[in-house]
Design an enzyme around this catalytic site. Structure first.
Site, mmCIF file in Angstrom:
data_model
loop_
_atom_site.group_PDB
_atom_site.id
_atom_site.type_symbol
_atom_site.label_atom_id
_atom_site.label_comp_id
_atom_site.label_asym_id
_atom_site.label_seq_id
_atom_site.Cartn_x
_atom_site.Cartn_y
_atom_site.Cartn_z
ATOM 1 N N ASP A 50 3.060 -4.557 7.690
ATOM 2 C CA ASP A 50 1.827 -3.791 7.594
ATOM 3 C C ASP A 50 0.676 -4.780 7.789
ATOM 4 O O ASP A 50 0.375 -5.579 6.898
ATOM 5 C CB ASP A 50 1.771 -3.121 6.213
ATOM 6 C CG ASP A 50 0.426 -2.449 5.944
ATOM 7 O OD1 ASP A 50 -0.507 -2.635 6.734
ATOM 8 O OD2 ASP A 50 0.323 -1.746 4.919
ATOM 9 N N LYS A 71 -10.287 -0.737 10.532
ATOM 10 C CA LYS A 71 -10.463 -1.921 9.680
ATOM 11 C C LYS A 71 -10.921 -3.108 10.529
ATOM 12 O O LYS A 71 -11.106 -4.212 10.033
ATOM 13 C CB LYS A 71 -9.143 -2.309 9.008
ATOM 14 C CG LYS A 71 -8.392 -1.166 8.374
ATOM 15 C CD LYS A 71 -8.551 -1.133 6.881
ATOM 16 C CE LYS A 71 -7.592 -0.132 6.279
ATOM 17 N NZ LYS A 71 -8.068 0.422 5.036
ATOM 18 N N HIS A 123 0.875 -1.177 0.000
ATOM 19 C CA HIS A 123 0.000 0.000 0.000
ATOM 20 C C HIS A 123 0.918 1.235 0.000
ATOM 21 O O HIS A 123 2.041 1.164 0.507
ATOM 22 C CB HIS A 123 -0.833 -0.061 1.287
ATOM 23 C CG HIS A 123 -1.890 0.972 1.439
ATOM 24 N ND1 HIS A 123 -1.632 2.263 1.840
ATOM 25 C CD2 HIS A 123 -3.241 0.897 1.282
ATOM 26 C CE1 HIS A 123 -2.778 2.934 1.919
ATOM 27 N NE2 HIS A 123 -3.759 2.136 1.576
ATOM 28 N N CYS A 140 -4.918 2.791 -3.437
ATOM 29 C CA CYS A 140 -3.650 3.269 -2.842
ATOM 30 C C CYS A 140 -2.537 2.269 -3.080
ATOM 31 O O CYS A 140 -1.699 2.021 -2.188
ATOM 32 C CB CYS A 140 -3.795 3.559 -1.351
ATOM 33 S SG CYS A 140 -4.990 4.825 -0.973
ATOM 34 N N GLN A 193 -4.623 -5.148 6.725
ATOM 35 C CA GLN A 193 -5.652 -6.038 6.172
ATOM 36 C C GLN A 193 -5.592 -7.435 6.787
ATOM 37 O O GLN A 193 -6.412 -8.290 6.448
ATOM 38 C CB GLN A 193 -5.499 -6.156 4.650
ATOM 39 C CG GLN A 193 -5.707 -4.852 3.898
ATOM 40 C CD GLN A 193 -7.144 -4.342 3.981
ATOM 41 O OE1 GLN A 193 -8.072 -5.066 4.342
ATOM 42 N NE2 GLN A 193 -7.329 -3.082 3.659
#
Ligand code: PLP
Length: 423
Positions: A206, A232, A129, A370, A209
């Site tokens: 990261d 999220k 991202h 993104c 998600q």
């Protein structure tokens, strides 16, 4: 698997916790298939935050009042919930931020500015991202370092052989997304971290998600840094987390200065708090932290494994349905995927697909997500992306499929027996 894990989710009952999902939107039922952009908050989270605001609010970590001490307790209890959620060894390894983006900027600005020098390399995966690209590019420009990229194949699977070649002594840190927000690929981060560590390279993960779909254990992964956002994960916006290994965080300089992060200030010299305080300048997002804690309670009560199993079933069902639609190409076909389904329709721009679906009450995201380098890799301008959460069911996917046929109908490309596919 124990019996509880096998118990399917009662989606109809769960949905009653979400006013947005049970109230007609523009006169139609709302099919929210956009949890990868932002999840929805259940009533329990909204009410917990409202209760805090109404009855418990003042600033934290300052003041001797009972009100302030109790607000501080609630705030720190939320930090403990995050610690337990990530299986982090200690509370002071959990730093509150505004979200994944700020967490990654913290690592780049604090660890990066102290440790990256001219000629060094920063290794990133091809499916990052922008929030795990741009902070590193800014740092690389400032320091005279360079960015190297781990390639992926046409399914959206990272090339681990290439990774091993790229892990040279020049590389100081590797940034990797746990789950791709475009392709849905679940990366083998444990294996990747082990390969990097074998060469003395740190890894920042990261997890934006990943945390809504996978149980994460930062110790088992051996991640040096792990970042995620509250919104999220059924929590509010404006709150995020950075986990870091203790010795790394302790050695890192603060990156923002102000109140709450100091031990003493004089005109001559300022001394800083230890971790996590030195990274939390100013008034923190107190309500949001408490809301995120309530979201973690809510998810825990449902059961993370049950959520994962439910979402996997939805992903499989949707994949099978979409694969039958002529002219539709799924972008991201890795064998190990989570909850994200991106696609393109031949001859129709994803923005048109998204707008027509929107008209049908099906909320998806259309765009580059993104992740412009991912679009370039697949030679497409954008995708339409459906993403699934525990409150979705097959009806939502059937509405998506019907909506796609409507799109094709409008564009005159639905000659492929839609009735059979919609069944
Ligand atoms: N990383 C990934 C993989 C994401 O999907 C997102 C948000 O879409 C982010 C980072 C950025 O998260 P935030 O905007 O909450 O900081």
């Amino acid at each position: 698997m124990n019996e509880r894990l096998l118990t399917p989710l009662d989606v109809a009952t769960l949905r009653k916790d979400f006013a947005l999902l049970t109230t007609p939107f523009q006169g139609k039922p709302l099919h929210y298939l956009d949890s990868a952009v932002s999840g929805q908050m259940p009533n329990a989270v909204i009410e917990r935050m409202a209760h805090y605001q109404r009855f418990e609010h003042t600033n934290v970590h300052r003041g001797v009042s009972t009100l302030s001490q109790e607000a501080t307790d609630r705030f720190e209890e939320a930090r403990e919930k995050v610690r337990a959620f990530l299986h982090a060894p200690s509370l002071n390894q959990i730093i509150w931020t505004r979200g994944t983006t700020e967490s990654l900027n913290l690592v780049a600005q604090s660890w990066g500015r102290a440790n990256i020098k001219a000629g060094d390399e920063i290794l990133l995966s091809a499916m990052e991202h922008h929030s795990n690209i741009v902070p590193w590019q800014m740092l690389a420009t400032e320091k005279g370092a360079s960015i190297k990229v781990i390639p992926m194949d046409d399914r959206g699977v990272l090339d681990l052989d290439a990774l091993n070649t790229l892990l040279t002594p020049r590389v100081k840190i590797l940034g990797i997304t746990h789950v791709s927000n475009v392709l849905g690929t679940v990366n083998p981060v444990k294996e990747i971290i082990a390969a990097a560590h074998a060469k003395g390279i740190l890894v920042v993960v990261d997890g934006a998600q990943a945390v809504p779909h996978l149980a994460v254990d930062v110790v088992d992964l051996d991640a040096d840094f792990y970042a995620f956002s509250g919104h999220k994960l059924s929590g509010p916006t404006g709150i995020g987390v950075l986990y870091g290994k203790k010795e790394l965080l302790e050695a890192m300089p603060p990156w923002q200065g102000g109140g709450s992060m100091i031990l003493s200030v004089s005109w001559e010299k300022t001394t800083y708090m230890g971790i996590p305080g030195k990274f939390e300048a100013g008034t923190p997002p107190i309500t949001e932290a408490i809301g995120l804690g309530a979201a973690l309670d809510y998810l825990k009560a449902i059961g993370l494994e049950r959520i994962a199993a439910h979402e996997q079933e939805l992903l499989d069902y949707a994949t099978q349905k979409l694969n039958k639609i002529e002219g539709l190409r799924i972008i991201g076909t890795a064998p190990n995927k989570a909850s994200v389904l991106s696609f393109v329709l031949e001859g129709i721009h994803p923005h048109d697909v998204g707008s027509i679906l929107d008209h049908e009450g099906v909320v998806v995201r259309a765009g580059h997500h993104c992740a412009q380098p991912v679009m370039k890799r697949f030679d497409i301008p954008a995708t339409t992306r459906a993403s699934f959460a525990y409150f979705n069911d097959r009806d939502d996917i059937d509405a998506l499929v019907a909506g796609i046929h409507q799109v094709k109908d409008i564009f005159g490309t639905d000659s492929d027996g839609s009735a059979e596919e919609q069944s």
